[in-house]
Design a protein around this motif. Structure first.
Motif, PDB file in Angstrom:
ATOM      1  N   ALA A 169       0.835  -1.208   0.000  1.00  0.00           N
ATOM      2  CA  ALA A 169       0.000   0.000   0.000  1.00  0.00           C
ATOM      3  C   ALA A 169       0.866   1.253   0.000  1.00  0.00           C
ATOM      4  O   ALA A 169       0.594   2.221  -0.720  1.00  0.00           O
ATOM      5  N   ARG A 170       1.931   1.222   0.797  1.00  0.00           N
ATOM      6  CA  ARG A 170       2.834   2.377   0.898  1.00  0.00           C
ATOM      7  C   ARG A 170       3.529   2.641  -0.438  1.00  0.00           C
ATOM      8  O   ARG A 170       3.723   3.799  -0.837  1.00  0.00           O
ATOM      9  N   ASN A 171       3.902   1.580  -1.144  1.00  0.00           N
ATOM     10  CA  ASN A 171       4.545   1.741  -2.457  1.00  0.00           C
ATOM     11  C   ASN A 171       3.588   2.356  -3.474  1.00  0.00           C
ATOM     12  O   ASN A 171       3.982   3.224  -4.260  1.00  0.00           O
ATOM     13  N   ALA A 172       2.330   1.920  -3.466  1.00  0.00           N
ATOM     14  CA  ALA A 172       1.348   2.469  -4.401  1.00  0.00           C
ATOM     15  C   ALA A 172       1.073   3.938  -4.086  1.00  0.00           C
ATOM     16  O   ALA A 172       0.963   4.770  -4.993  1.00  0.00           O
ATOM     17  N   ALA A 173       0.983   4.257  -2.792  1.00  0.00           N
ATOM     18  CA  ALA A 173       0.739   5.646  -2.382  1.00  0.00           C
ATOM     19  C   ALA A 173       1.920   6.544  -2.757  1.00  0.00           C
ATOM     20  O   ALA A 173       1.735   7.711  -3.127  1.00  0.00           O
ATOM     21  N   ALA A 174       3.146   6.001  -2.690  1.00  0.00           N
ATOM     22  CA  ALA A 174       4.345   6.780  -3.029  1.00  0.00           C
ATOM     23  C   ALA A 174       4.364   7.165  -4.507  1.00  0.00           C
ATOM     24  O   ALA A 174       5.038   8.122  -4.895  1.00  0.00           O
TER      25      ALA A 174
END
Length: 310
Positions: free
Chosen positions: A55-60
Protein backbone atom coordinates in the motif's frame (compact mmCIF):
# COMPACT_ATOMS: atom_id res chain seq x y z
CA UNK A 1 9.30 7.60 -21.14
CA UNK A 2 6.94 9.99 -19.31
CA UNK A 3 4.32 8.66 -16.90
CA UNK A 4 0.84 10.11 -16.48
CA UNK A 5 -0.90 11.52 -13.41
CA UNK A 6 -1.80 8.66 -11.04
CA UNK A 7 -3.78 10.81 -8.58
CA UNK A 8 -7.13 9.49 -9.90
CA UNK A 9 -6.08 5.83 -9.65
CA UNK A 10 -7.90 4.08 -6.78
CA UNK A 11 -6.46 0.87 -5.35
CA UNK A 12 -7.78 -1.47 -2.66
CA UNK A 13 -5.00 -3.52 -1.02
CA UNK A 14 -6.06 -6.57 1.02
CA UNK A 15 -3.76 -8.99 2.79
CA UNK A 16 -1.37 -9.83 5.58
CA UNK A 17 0.22 -6.81 7.23
CA UNK A 18 3.23 -6.82 9.52
CA UNK A 19 5.50 -4.43 11.30
CA UNK A 20 9.13 -4.50 10.14
CA UNK A 21 11.47 -3.52 12.96
CA UNK A 22 15.17 -2.85 12.46
CA UNK A 23 17.77 -2.71 15.24
CA UNK A 24 21.04 -1.22 14.01
CA UNK A 25 24.21 -1.62 16.02
CA UNK A 26 27.94 -2.03 16.20
CA UNK A 27 29.61 -5.45 16.16
CA UNK A 28 33.07 -5.49 17.71
CA UNK A 29 33.35 -8.80 19.56
CA UNK A 30 32.18 -12.40 19.82
CA UNK A 31 30.10 -13.45 22.82
CA UNK A 32 31.97 -15.43 25.52
CA UNK A 33 28.76 -17.47 26.01
CA UNK A 34 28.43 -18.81 22.43
CA UNK A 35 30.14 -18.32 19.04
CA UNK A 36 27.85 -15.45 18.05
CA UNK A 37 28.50 -11.72 17.53
CA UNK A 38 27.54 -9.24 20.26
CA UNK A 39 25.57 -6.34 18.76
CA UNK A 40 25.49 -3.09 20.70
CA UNK A 41 22.22 -1.50 19.52
CA UNK A 42 22.56 2.18 18.62
CA UNK A 43 19.27 3.00 16.87
CA UNK A 44 16.02 1.40 15.73
CA UNK A 45 13.51 1.92 12.92
CA UNK A 46 9.96 0.76 12.20
CA UNK A 47 8.39 0.38 8.75
CA UNK A 48 5.11 -1.05 7.45
CA UNK A 49 5.60 -4.54 6.04
CA UNK A 50 3.68 -7.08 3.96
CA UNK A 51 0.45 -5.72 2.46
CA UNK A 52 1.11 -2.43 4.29
CA UNK A 53 4.37 -2.04 2.36
CA UNK A 54 2.50 -2.75 -0.89
CA UNK A 55 0.00 0.00 0.00
CA UNK A 56 2.83 2.38 0.90
CA UNK A 57 4.55 1.74 -2.46
CA UNK A 58 1.35 2.47 -4.40
CA UNK A 59 0.74 5.65 -2.38
CA UNK A 60 4.35 6.78 -3.03
CA UNK A 61 3.50 6.76 -6.76
CA UNK A 62 0.60 9.14 -6.13
CA UNK A 63 -2.35 6.70 -6.21
CA UNK A 64 -5.32 6.81 -3.81
CA UNK A 65 -4.88 3.70 -1.66
CA UNK A 66 -7.16 1.87 0.77
CA UNK A 67 -5.85 -0.98 2.95
CA UNK A 68 -7.92 -3.77 4.50
CA UNK A 69 -6.13 -6.04 6.99
CA UNK A 70 -6.01 -7.52 10.49
CA UNK A 71 -3.85 -6.56 13.47
CA UNK A 72 -3.71 -7.52 17.14
CA UNK A 73 -4.79 -5.31 20.03
CA UNK A 74 -1.19 -4.46 20.88
CA UNK A 75 1.59 -1.90 20.60
CA UNK A 76 2.90 -3.16 17.20
CA UNK A 77 -0.68 -2.90 15.83
CA UNK A 78 -0.90 0.70 17.06
CA UNK A 79 2.50 1.49 15.50
CA UNK A 80 1.44 -0.04 12.20
CA UNK A 81 -1.79 1.98 12.13
CA UNK A 82 0.15 5.20 12.81
CA UNK A 83 2.76 4.48 10.13
CA UNK A 84 0.18 3.54 7.49
CA UNK A 85 -1.97 6.61 8.13
CA UNK A 86 1.14 8.82 8.03
CA UNK A 87 1.74 7.44 4.52
CA UNK A 88 -1.59 8.87 3.37
CA UNK A 89 -3.32 5.48 3.21
CA UNK A 90 -7.00 5.01 4.10
CA UNK A 91 -6.65 2.03 6.44
CA UNK A 92 -9.27 -0.36 7.82
CA UNK A 93 -7.19 -2.40 10.26
CA UNK A 94 -9.49 -4.85 12.02
CA UNK A 95 -8.45 -5.76 15.56
CA UNK A 96 -8.48 -9.46 16.47
CA UNK A 97 -8.11 -9.88 20.25
CA UNK A 98 -6.91 -13.44 19.66
CA UNK A 99 -3.75 -12.60 17.75
CA UNK A 100 -0.57 -10.61 18.12
CA UNK A 101 0.37 -8.31 15.24
CA UNK A 102 2.99 -9.99 13.05
CA UNK A 103 6.41 -8.46 13.71
CA UNK A 104 9.64 -9.19 11.84
CA UNK A 105 12.58 -7.93 13.85
CA UNK A 106 15.86 -7.68 11.97
CA UNK A 107 19.17 -7.12 13.75
CA UNK A 108 21.66 -5.29 11.50
CA UNK A 109 25.38 -4.96 12.21
CA UNK A 110 27.89 -3.39 9.80
CA UNK A 111 25.12 -3.10 7.17
CA UNK A 112 24.59 -6.87 7.28
CA UNK A 113 21.48 -8.65 8.56
CA UNK A 114 22.66 -10.89 11.40
CA UNK A 115 19.35 -12.25 12.63
CA UNK A 116 15.59 -12.09 12.02
CA UNK A 117 13.05 -12.87 14.73
CA UNK A 118 9.37 -13.39 13.78
CA UNK A 119 6.36 -12.98 16.08
CA UNK A 120 3.04 -14.21 14.63
CA UNK A 121 -0.11 -16.33 15.02
CA UNK A 122 -3.17 -16.82 12.74
CA UNK A 123 -6.39 -14.74 13.02
CA UNK A 124 -9.87 -15.96 13.98
CA UNK A 125 -12.60 -16.71 11.42
CA UNK A 126 -15.10 -14.32 13.03
CA UNK A 127 -12.91 -11.31 12.30
CA UNK A 128 -12.14 -12.55 8.78
CA UNK A 129 -15.87 -12.69 7.96
CA UNK A 130 -16.27 -9.09 9.14
CA UNK A 131 -13.42 -8.18 6.81
CA UNK A 132 -15.27 -9.83 3.90
CA UNK A 133 -18.32 -7.57 4.36
CA UNK A 134 -16.04 -4.51 4.57
CA UNK A 135 -14.39 -5.69 1.34
CA UNK A 136 -17.78 -5.77 -0.42
CA UNK A 137 -18.54 -2.27 0.85
CA UNK A 138 -15.23 -0.85 -0.43
CA UNK A 139 -15.23 -2.62 -3.81
CA UNK A 140 -17.24 -0.02 -5.81
CA UNK A 141 -14.80 2.75 -4.84
CA UNK A 142 -11.70 1.22 -6.47
CA UNK A 143 -10.33 0.55 -9.96
CA UNK A 144 -8.14 -2.41 -9.01
CA UNK A 145 -7.84 -4.85 -6.11
CA UNK A 146 -4.46 -6.12 -5.01
CA UNK A 147 -4.15 -9.17 -2.73
CA UNK A 148 -0.87 -9.55 -0.84
CA UNK A 149 -0.74 -13.11 0.52
CA UNK A 150 2.06 -13.72 3.01
CA UNK A 151 0.50 -16.96 4.27
CA UNK A 152 -0.37 -15.49 7.68
CA UNK A 153 -4.07 -16.42 7.49
CA UNK A 154 -5.53 -13.02 6.63
CA UNK A 155 -6.80 -14.15 3.19
CA UNK A 156 -8.84 -17.23 4.09
CA UNK A 157 -11.72 -15.94 1.90
CA UNK A 158 -9.57 -14.89 -1.07
CA UNK A 159 -11.41 -17.07 -3.64
CA UNK A 160 -14.72 -15.38 -2.76
CA UNK A 161 -13.06 -11.94 -2.78
CA UNK A 162 -11.59 -12.56 -6.26
CA UNK A 163 -15.01 -13.70 -7.50
CA UNK A 164 -16.68 -10.55 -6.14
CA UNK A 165 -13.98 -8.25 -7.56
CA UNK A 166 -14.11 -9.83 -11.03
CA UNK A 167 -17.93 -9.69 -11.04
CA UNK A 168 -17.60 -5.96 -10.29
CA UNK A 169 -15.28 -5.56 -13.30
CA UNK A 170 -12.11 -4.79 -11.33
CA UNK A 171 -8.50 -5.55 -12.26
CA UNK A 172 -7.35 -8.20 -9.74
CA UNK A 173 -3.67 -8.74 -8.87
CA UNK A 174 -2.34 -11.40 -6.49
CA UNK A 175 1.08 -11.82 -4.89
CA UNK A 176 0.73 -15.56 -4.12
CA UNK A 177 2.01 -17.88 -1.38
CA UNK A 178 2.13 -21.65 -0.84
CA UNK A 179 1.72 -24.47 -3.36
CA UNK A 180 -2.04 -24.33 -4.02
CA UNK A 181 -2.71 -21.63 -6.61
CA UNK A 182 -6.27 -22.88 -7.31
CA UNK A 183 -7.50 -20.37 -4.69
CA UNK A 184 -6.33 -17.55 -7.02
CA UNK A 185 -8.29 -18.81 -10.05
CA UNK A 186 -9.95 -16.04 -12.06
CA UNK A 187 -7.54 -13.26 -11.04
CA UNK A 188 -6.25 -10.90 -13.74
CA UNK A 189 -2.59 -11.59 -12.92
CA UNK A 190 -0.52 -13.34 -10.26
CA UNK A 191 3.12 -12.45 -9.55
CA UNK A 192 5.10 -15.37 -8.08
CA UNK A 193 8.85 -15.07 -7.70
CA UNK A 194 11.16 -17.71 -9.15
CA UNK A 195 11.23 -19.98 -6.08
CA UNK A 196 7.46 -19.68 -5.54
CA UNK A 197 6.88 -20.66 -9.18
CA UNK A 198 9.17 -23.71 -8.81
CA UNK A 199 7.19 -24.80 -5.75
CA UNK A 200 4.04 -25.02 -7.89
CA UNK A 201 5.20 -26.19 -11.34
CA UNK A 202 8.58 -27.82 -10.59
CA UNK A 203 11.96 -26.92 -12.06
CA UNK A 204 12.63 -25.88 -15.68
CA UNK A 205 15.79 -26.33 -17.70
CA UNK A 206 15.45 -23.27 -19.97
CA UNK A 207 13.21 -20.31 -20.85
CA UNK A 208 11.18 -22.41 -23.32
CA UNK A 209 10.25 -24.92 -20.61
CA UNK A 210 9.42 -22.09 -18.18
CA UNK A 211 7.14 -20.59 -20.81
CA UNK A 212 5.28 -23.86 -21.45
CA UNK A 213 4.79 -24.40 -17.69
CA UNK A 214 3.67 -20.78 -17.21
CA UNK A 215 1.21 -20.92 -20.11
CA UNK A 216 -0.28 -24.19 -18.77
CA UNK A 217 -0.67 -22.70 -15.28
CA UNK A 218 -2.16 -19.46 -16.66
CA UNK A 219 -4.76 -21.38 -18.66
CA UNK A 220 -5.52 -23.76 -15.80
CA UNK A 221 -6.24 -20.84 -13.45
CA UNK A 222 -8.07 -18.71 -16.03
CA UNK A 223 -5.68 -15.76 -15.65
CA UNK A 224 -5.12 -12.99 -18.17
CA UNK A 225 -1.42 -13.00 -17.34
CA UNK A 226 1.25 -14.56 -15.15
CA UNK A 227 4.31 -12.53 -14.11
CA UNK A 228 7.36 -14.40 -12.80
CA UNK A 229 9.95 -12.22 -11.05
CA UNK A 230 13.36 -13.85 -11.53
CA UNK A 231 15.88 -11.83 -9.45
CA UNK A 232 19.06 -11.29 -11.51
CA UNK A 233 17.29 -12.71 -14.60
CA UNK A 234 14.72 -9.90 -14.54
CA UNK A 235 11.04 -10.74 -14.99
CA UNK A 236 8.88 -12.58 -17.51
CA UNK A 237 5.22 -11.93 -18.28
CA UNK A 238 3.15 -14.62 -19.99
CA UNK A 239 -0.21 -13.62 -21.50
CA UNK A 240 -2.44 -14.46 -24.48
CA UNK A 241 -0.26 -12.35 -26.77
CA UNK A 242 2.89 -14.30 -25.89
CA UNK A 243 5.79 -13.67 -23.52
CA UNK A 244 7.47 -10.40 -22.57
CA UNK A 245 10.90 -10.49 -20.88
CA UNK A 246 12.43 -7.59 -18.96
CA UNK A 247 16.12 -7.73 -18.09
CA UNK A 248 17.10 -6.91 -14.51
CA UNK A 249 18.16 -3.29 -14.03
CA UNK A 250 21.93 -3.24 -13.47
CA UNK A 251 22.37 -1.82 -9.97
CA UNK A 252 24.24 -2.70 -6.82
CA UNK A 253 21.78 -4.96 -4.97
CA UNK A 254 21.69 -4.03 -1.32
CA UNK A 255 18.54 -5.77 -0.07
CA UNK A 256 15.85 -7.68 -2.00
CA UNK A 257 13.33 -7.77 0.87
CA UNK A 258 10.12 -6.07 -0.21
CA UNK A 259 11.08 -5.87 -3.91
CA UNK A 260 8.08 -8.05 -4.82
CA UNK A 261 5.84 -5.57 -2.97
CA UNK A 262 7.17 -2.75 -5.14
CA UNK A 263 6.68 -4.78 -8.34
CA UNK A 264 3.02 -5.64 -7.71
CA UNK A 265 2.19 -2.15 -6.35
CA UNK A 266 3.67 -0.46 -9.45
CA UNK A 267 2.04 -3.00 -11.77
CA UNK A 268 -1.36 -2.36 -10.10
CA UNK A 269 -1.05 1.41 -10.46
CA UNK A 270 -0.04 1.10 -14.13
CA UNK A 271 -2.82 -1.35 -15.03
CA UNK A 272 -5.46 0.66 -13.15
CA UNK A 273 -4.27 3.72 -15.08
CA UNK A 274 -4.86 1.82 -18.32
CA UNK A 275 -1.27 1.05 -19.38
CA UNK A 276 -0.62 -1.96 -21.67
CA UNK A 277 1.18 -5.01 -20.25
CA UNK A 278 4.58 -4.26 -21.82
CA UNK A 279 4.65 -0.72 -20.44
CA UNK A 280 3.35 -1.79 -17.02
CA UNK A 281 6.01 -4.44 -16.44
CA UNK A 282 8.79 -2.21 -17.81
CA UNK A 283 7.95 0.46 -15.21
CA UNK A 284 7.54 -2.16 -12.44
CA UNK A 285 10.97 -3.57 -13.30
CA UNK A 286 12.58 -0.11 -13.09
CA UNK A 287 10.87 0.52 -9.71
CA UNK A 288 12.17 -2.82 -8.37
CA UNK A 289 15.68 -1.86 -9.43
CA UNK A 290 15.40 1.30 -7.34
CA UNK A 291 14.24 -0.41 -4.12
CA UNK A 292 16.80 -3.25 -4.14
CA UNK A 293 19.49 -0.58 -3.80
CA UNK A 294 17.92 0.44 -0.44
CA UNK A 295 18.09 -1.29 2.95
CA UNK A 296 15.00 -3.13 4.14
CA UNK A 297 11.39 -2.72 3.03
CA UNK A 298 11.48 0.51 1.03
CA UNK A 299 9.44 2.49 -1.49
CA UNK A 300 10.12 3.91 -4.93
CA UNK A 301 8.87 7.52 -4.82
CA UNK A 302 7.42 9.00 -8.00
CA UNK A 303 10.28 11.46 -8.50
CA UNK A 304 12.92 8.68 -8.32
CA UNK A 305 10.92 6.58 -10.80
CA UNK A 306 10.57 9.52 -13.22
CA UNK A 307 14.31 10.19 -13.02
CA UNK A 308 15.17 6.52 -13.69
CA UNK A 309 12.79 6.34 -16.66
CA UNK A 310 14.42 9.40 -18.25
Amino acid sequence: MVLGDFSKVRLLVVGDVMLDRYWFGDVSRISPEAPVPVVKIERSEERPGGAANVARNAAALGAQVSLLALVGNDEPGDSLRRLVEAGGIDASLYVDEGITTTVKLRVIGRQQQLLRIDFENPPSHEVLLAKLSEFERRLPGCDAVLFSDYGKGGLTHISEMIRLAKAAGKVVLVDPKGDDYSIYAGATVITPNRSEMRQVVGRWKDDAELESKAVALRQQLGLEALLVTRSEEGMSLFHAGGAIHEKAVAREVFDVSGAGDTVIATLAVMLAYGAPWAEAIHVANIAAGIVVAKLGTAVCPRDELDAALK
